[in-house]
Design an enzyme around this catalytic site. Structure first.
Site, PDB file in Angstrom:
ATOM      1  N   GLU A 242       5.555  12.244  -4.865  1.00  0.00           N
ATOM      2  CA  GLU A 242       4.003  12.741  -4.276  1.00  0.00           C
ATOM      3  C   GLU A 242       3.941  13.995  -4.696  1.00  0.00           C
ATOM      4  O   GLU A 242       4.522  15.140  -4.518  1.00  0.00           O
ATOM      5  CB  GLU A 242       3.917  12.356  -2.777  1.00  0.00           C
ATOM      6  CG  GLU A 242       2.581  13.022  -2.347  1.00  0.00           C
ATOM      7  CD  GLU A 242       2.485  12.744  -0.748  1.00  0.00           C
ATOM      8  OE1 GLU A 242       2.465  11.840  -0.125  1.00  0.00           O
ATOM      9  OE2 GLU A 242       2.649  13.939  -0.057  1.00  0.00           O
TER      10      GLU A 242
ATOM     11  N   LYS B  29       2.015   1.407   5.816  1.00  0.00           N
ATOM     12  CA  LYS B  29       1.214   1.614   7.138  1.00  0.00           C
ATOM     13  C   LYS B  29       0.716   0.202   7.502  1.00  0.00           C
ATOM     14  O   LYS B  29      -0.419   0.007   7.455  1.00  0.00           O
ATOM     15  CB  LYS B  29      -0.156   2.744   6.890  1.00  0.00           C
ATOM     16  CG  LYS B  29       0.320   3.879   6.322  1.00  0.00           C
ATOM     17  CD  LYS B  29      -0.899   4.859   5.966  1.00  0.00           C
ATOM     18  CE  LYS B  29      -0.318   6.343   5.699  1.00  0.00           C
ATOM     19  NZ  LYS B  29      -1.607   6.903   5.312  1.00  0.00           N
TER      20      LYS B  29
ATOM     21  N   LYS C  61       8.202  12.401  -0.541  1.00  0.00           N
ATOM     22  CA  LYS C  61       6.826  13.003  -0.232  1.00  0.00           C
ATOM     23  C   LYS C  61       7.092  14.384   0.194  1.00  0.00           C
ATOM     24  O   LYS C  61       7.907  14.928  -0.026  1.00  0.00           O
ATOM     25  CB  LYS C  61       6.379  12.027   1.162  1.00  0.00           C
ATOM     26  CG  LYS C  61       6.232  10.635   0.829  1.00  0.00           C
ATOM     27  CD  LYS C  61       5.719   9.884   1.984  1.00  0.00           C
ATOM     28  CE  LYS C  61       4.518  10.133   2.465  1.00  0.00           C
ATOM     29  NZ  LYS C  61       3.548   9.837   1.456  1.00  0.00           N
TER      30      LYS C  61
ATOM     31  N   ARG D  82      -5.722 -18.957  20.909  1.00  0.00           N
ATOM     32  CA  ARG D  82      -5.754 -17.338  20.846  1.00  0.00           C
ATOM     33  C   ARG D  82      -4.908 -16.868  19.849  1.00  0.00           C
ATOM     34  O   ARG D  82      -5.219 -16.001  18.851  1.00  0.00           O
ATOM     35  CB  ARG D  82      -5.964 -16.675  22.202  1.00  0.00           C
ATOM     36  CG  ARG D  82      -5.808 -15.143  22.147  1.00  0.00           C
ATOM     37  CD  ARG D  82      -7.023 -14.627  21.278  1.00  0.00           C
ATOM     38  NE  ARG D  82      -8.207 -15.368  21.174  1.00  0.00           N
ATOM     39  CZ  ARG D  82      -9.159 -15.184  20.203  1.00  0.00           C
ATOM     40  NH1 ARG D  82      -8.884 -14.728  19.288  1.00  0.00           N
ATOM     41  NH2 ARG D  82     -10.368 -15.970  20.623  1.00  0.00           N
TER      42      ARG D  82
ATOM     43  N   ASP E 271      -2.015  12.961  -4.714  1.00  0.00           N
ATOM     44  CA  ASP E 271      -2.469  12.831  -3.231  1.00  0.00           C
ATOM     45  C   ASP E 271      -3.712  13.601  -2.950  1.00  0.00           C
ATOM     46  O   ASP E 271      -3.571  14.670  -3.086  1.00  0.00           O
ATOM     47  CB  ASP E 271      -1.332  13.196  -2.267  1.00  0.00           C
ATOM     48  CG  ASP E 271      -1.597  12.812  -0.731  1.00  0.00           C
ATOM     49  OD1 ASP E 271      -2.368  11.689  -0.611  1.00  0.00           O
ATOM     50  OD2 ASP E 271      -1.406  13.565  -0.112  1.00  0.00           O
TER      51      ASP E 271
END
Length: 288
Positions: free
Chosen positions: A205, A143, A175, A108, A226
């Site tokens: 950004e 991410k 950002k 597994r 963005d």
């Protein structure tokens, strides 16, 4: 900002083994594999095949191999489809031979790594194919699944994509919240440039063409455009005119990737490649 490797450098075992070991410990719990221990004699040998059940790209073989080897070093893995290879349903990726009890115990965890990472590679390959007519490169983001970043970013490369920064320490990405707290685009860039070492790249950004004008007046290595509409994105790329690397992000799918690439951007970053790609169906089947 991205990998420029022409051949894919695999990760050293030293980086992979702790991840696999932790997964095995989680699965073994307090008493080990009580099912296999009860049903399978310790001396019984077997031969099984890792079989593809879908079209895709294989990735994660190193982790799968380590899972079997950590459970029992006597287990042998004969690889037929190496990482980065294309798969069709029925393809034999590898044969696994040796003590049957150990093979079932590791099954597994080995399949979890192999299925997930092959899913990442396969999803990447789909996007890469969608933008193959253009200069745009598909890149991943931060991410990622906690603990699996290095493996997931390697899987992206197996699928033909490239990597964005690996962490907070290898490049600056300014950002929207950074800009808000700094007070303005210009002030954020000035602070970043003052602090950055001579080898550190800076990306910022922007959401609007007005912000982009401010960025271009200050100068930057790369600009993240963005969630821009396709016509605005094309105008933004034209405004940059090669003075910085252009990266687009936001709601990227195989269908929208084509339209985004048509704008002329250099990079298309996709978060879901690493955090939400569907598992590729791979099974471990007994060889009669």
């Amino acid at each position: 900002m991205t990998s420029t490797l022409h051949s894919i450098a695999e990760l050293p075992r030293l980086l992979i083994e702790p991840l696999v070991r932790a997964a095995l410990i989680e699965d073994l719990g307090r008493a080990g594999d009580i099912t296999s221990d009860a049903l399978i004699p310790a001396q019984q040998q077997t031969r099984m095949a890792l079989n593809a059940r879908q079209h895709g790209i294989v990735s994660g073989l190193a982790a799968a191999k380590i899972a079997f080897e950590l459970i029992d070093p006597a287990i042998r893995i004969v690889v037929h489809k190496h990482d980065g290879a294309r798969l069709a349903p029925g393809d034999v990726i590898a044969h696994v031979e040796g003590p049957a009890r150990g093979i079932l115990t590791a099954e597994r965890v080995a399949l979890n790594f192999l299925g997930h990472l092959s899913g990442v590679a396969s999803a990447t390959a789909t996007l890469v194919a969608a933008v193959a007519f253009s200069k745009a490169k598909i890149v991943c983001t931060r991410k990622t699944t906690p603990g699996l970043r290095s493996l997931e970013k390697l899987a992206v490369r197996h699928g033909g994509g490239e990597n964005h920064r690996f962490g907070l320490d290898d490049a600056m990405l300014i950002k929207d919240n950074h800009i808000a707290l700094a007070g303005s685009v210009s002030e954020a860039l000035r602070r970043a440039k003052k602090a950055a070492g001579h080898l550190v790249k800076i990306e910022i950004e922007v959401d609007t063409l007005t912000q982009l004008e401010e960025v271009l007046a200050e100068g930057v290595d790369a600009v993240l455009l963005d969630n821009m509409a396709s016509d605005v994105l094309a105008e933004a790329v034209a405004m940059v005119a090669g003075r910085a690397i252009t990266e687009a992000s936001g709601r990227v799918t195989p269908e929208t990737a084509t339209m985004i690439a048509e704008s002329g951007v250099d990079l298309i970053s996709v978060g879901w490649l690493t955090h939400s790609a569907s598992v590729l169906d791979i099974g471990l089947d007994f060889c009669a």
